[in-house]
Design an enzyme around this catalytic site. Sequence first.
Site, PDB file in Angstrom:
ATOM      1  CE  LYS A 153     -36.654 -20.800   5.919  1.00 14.39           C
ATOM      2  NZ  LYS A 153     -35.376 -21.414   5.473  1.00 14.39           N
ATOM      3  CG  ASP A 205     -33.400 -17.640   1.934  1.00 18.44           C
ATOM      4  OD1 ASP A 205     -32.729 -16.609   2.161  1.00 18.44           O
ATOM      5  OD2 ASP A 205     -33.048 -18.791   2.258  1.00 18.44           O
ATOM      6  CE  LYS A 207     -31.089 -19.196  -0.451  1.00 17.55           C
ATOM      7  NZ  LYS A 207     -30.316 -20.345   0.044  1.00 17.55           N
ATOM      8  CG  ASP A 237     -36.863 -20.535   2.415  1.00 21.22           C
ATOM      9  OD1 ASP A 237     -36.849 -21.751   2.680  1.00 21.22           O
ATOM     10  OD2 ASP A 237     -36.028 -19.730   2.864  1.00 21.22           O
ATOM     11  CG  ASP A 248     -28.621 -18.426   2.348  1.00 28.93           C
ATOM     12  OD1 ASP A 248     -29.861 -18.246   2.436  1.00 28.93           O
ATOM     13  OD2 ASP A 248     -28.088 -19.099   1.455  1.00 28.93           O
ATOM     14  CD  GLU A 306     -33.363 -17.879   5.530  1.00 25.39           C
ATOM     15  OE1 GLU A 306     -32.160 -18.137   5.314  1.00 25.39           O
ATOM     16  OE2 GLU A 306     -34.294 -18.564   5.067  1.00 25.39           O
ATOM     17  NE  ARG A 338     -29.598 -22.453  10.543  1.00 29.33           N
ATOM     18  CZ  ARG A 338     -28.600 -23.223  10.136  1.00 29.33           C
ATOM     19  NH1 ARG A 338     -27.547 -23.403  10.905  1.00 29.33           N
ATOM     20  NH2 ARG A 338     -28.666 -23.830   8.974  1.00 29.33           N
TER      21      ARG A 338
HETATM   22  N1  BES Z   1     -34.020 -21.891   2.451  1.00 33.91           N
HETATM   23  C1  BES Z   1     -32.695 -22.383   2.507  1.00 33.91           C
HETATM   24  C2  BES Z   1     -32.615 -23.905   2.430  1.00 33.91           C
HETATM   25  C3  BES Z   1     -33.038 -24.536   1.131  1.00 33.91           C
HETATM   26  C4  BES Z   1     -32.095 -24.841   0.163  1.00 33.91           C
HETATM   27  C5  BES Z   1     -34.348 -24.891   0.901  1.00 33.91           C
HETATM   28  C6  BES Z   1     -32.484 -25.453  -1.002  1.00 33.91           C
HETATM   29  C7  BES Z   1     -34.727 -25.511  -0.271  1.00 33.91           C
HETATM   30  C8  BES Z   1     -33.804 -25.792  -1.221  1.00 33.91           C
HETATM   31  C9  BES Z   1     -32.037 -21.954   3.823  1.00 33.91           C
HETATM   32  O1  BES Z   1     -32.459 -20.739   4.338  1.00 33.91           O
HETATM   33  C10 BES Z   1     -30.574 -21.847   3.557  1.00 33.91           C
HETATM   34  O2  BES Z   1     -30.212 -21.021   2.791  1.00 33.91           O
HETATM   35  N2  BES Z   1     -29.801 -22.701   4.204  1.00 33.91           N
HETATM   36  C11 BES Z   1     -28.393 -22.709   4.013  1.00 33.91           C
HETATM   37  C12 BES Z   1     -27.752 -22.845   5.379  1.00 33.91           C
HETATM   38  C13 BES Z   1     -26.273 -22.613   5.363  1.00 33.91           C
HETATM   39  C14 BES Z   1     -25.975 -21.168   5.068  1.00 33.91           C
HETATM   40  C15 BES Z   1     -25.717 -23.019   6.713  1.00 33.91           C
HETATM   41  C16 BES Z   1     -28.048 -23.915   3.144  1.00 33.91           C
HETATM   42  O3  BES Z   1     -28.678 -24.947   3.277  1.00 33.91           O
HETATM   43  O4  BES Z   1     -27.165 -23.788   2.307  1.00 33.91           O
HETATM   44 ZN    ZN Z   2     -34.313 -20.131   3.844  1.00 30.54          ZN
HETATM   45 MN    MN Z   3     -31.366 -19.115   3.540  1.00 34.07          MN
END
Ligand code: BES
Ligand code: ZN
Ligand code: MN
Length: 503
Positions: free
Chosen positions: A272, A277, A284, A295, A354, A356, A358
């Site tokens: 990834k 992000d 966010k 990210d 967010d 994204e 996946r």
């Molecule tokens: N890049 C983030 C995940 C992340 C969070 C990485 C904290 C490192 C530290 C990912 O793209 C994301 O935002 N995931 C969301 C998914 C949710 C919207 C289902 C998350 O984990 O909150």
């Molecule tokens: Zn992300």
């Molecule tokens: Mn995200």
Amino acid sequence: MSHELLLQPSTSVEADWIILPVLEGEPLSAMASALDTALSGGLSRLQARGDVTGKLGEVVKLLDPQGISARRIAVVGLGERGKLTPARLMRALTTVVRDVCRVADQTVAVVLPVFDSESSSQTIGSLSISQRASIVATALKVGTVTPALYQAKPERFAPKQMSVVLEDESLKSEVQAGLARGGILGDCMNLTRELVNRHPGEVYPESFADRAAQLAITHNLECDILDESRLRAERMHSLLGVAQGSTRPPRVVVLKYRGAGDTDPTLALVGKGVTFDSGGLSLKTSDGMKTMKADMAGAATALGALCAIAKLELPVNVTAYLGLVENMPSGNSYKLGEVLTARNGVTIEVMNTDAEGRLVLADVLSYAVDQGVDRIIDLATLTGSCVVALGEDVAGLFPNNAELEQAVHAAASRAGEEVWSMPMFDAFGEQLRSDVADCQNIGTRWGGSITAAKFLEKFVGNTPWVHLDIAGPAFAESAKPHRDPGATASLLRTLVELATPSW
Ligand code: BES
Ligand code: ZN
Ligand code: MN
């Protein structure tokens, strides 16, 4: 910088620092005793008084020691012999290395952790001599390179010269092999760390792809870079959907290392690479966004691992697939409720922009499958939920194949890195049901790292696959004695171990 191997008594080594590893609860080793004698008992007295205990990570400095050639000694504890593991040795060595590198232009020599008159097959804890030498070399590289890429006055400096001291000439070949391997691992970890630590104004999909193309030349890799028109031609509309809110166009980088024959199996490393992000329209908070330059750690780790595998000339075929996009809110952004069609035809209702990572991986995974790879490992900073489940230091492992799962666990244990298997029960996948499309891109709050993995599973078909969620370990928010804040290159060594037949 390579490591010079000094075959000479530690007492005559000229250096600003000599680093001396000691075990807990044991008399001084032969090499330590030689130093002790030259110091008129200066080490054994410290040991007798309990000032040097050898506890893991304990550092005791002797400034201006008399009777030896080195200007300073740093004694570092490795803990008990029977407990020594790759992780513990690495931790002790990076702790002492970070501690002594506060001044520019130093020379640093490390006495190899060889304690008795050892034969070449002997182990301490679980570690052979070449493994110990490898860890020494990696620690010297990783412990001396900081994330302060843009600082006028850094707090730490790489030594101008690093050497490793060994008295027993019969161990020379194992030690040299270990140093070479460990040095390559350390250099490639630092490459990954640098890419992750650089700010997101500098590292974006095109610039990341350019860097990968340069590395392909220096490492003799085949390199294919898919730009937007090729991504459209390949029907990667899930990835393109994420990218469309940004002024920075996306890229997919494919790097091939062929160390085995054309009919031999290929391992795919899928990363990834969200170079920033913001969350997109599901924006966010500032707090949630401030580390999101990291990210793309999955892509940077896959790239660093592939470079290491190439430099080590491992007899395997490995291809890295890096999905590079920026996730931004704008008038062009993909929207909530929008339905994206992934390259394999699966339709996805976007319920959160967010989620994204996946969406990016969906297309890259199915592209790797279509290229006929035999096993897939993907690495992604995929979910905050994984950090809630396993903490900041442990990666989540999500398999569709028990054999590959086992192989990754074995590789991680040899590398001294921590991964934990999560259950891939179908109930988690059911959360992804959509009323309008084949699936949606989020589930409920609960078990979010697993729903994310169940989403990815739809895009790998029957290919043996392990997803590694590195959201916790990829990036450290604060310093610890044994490591810098920022990028860690976590799991790079696990990937290299996985690609190593045996050594
Ligand atoms: N890049 C983030 C995940 C992340 C969070 C990485 C904290 C490192 C530290 C990912 O793209 C994301 O935002 N995931 C969301 C998914 C949710 C919207 C289902 C998350 O984990 O909150
Ligand atoms: Zn992300
Ligand atoms: Mn995200």
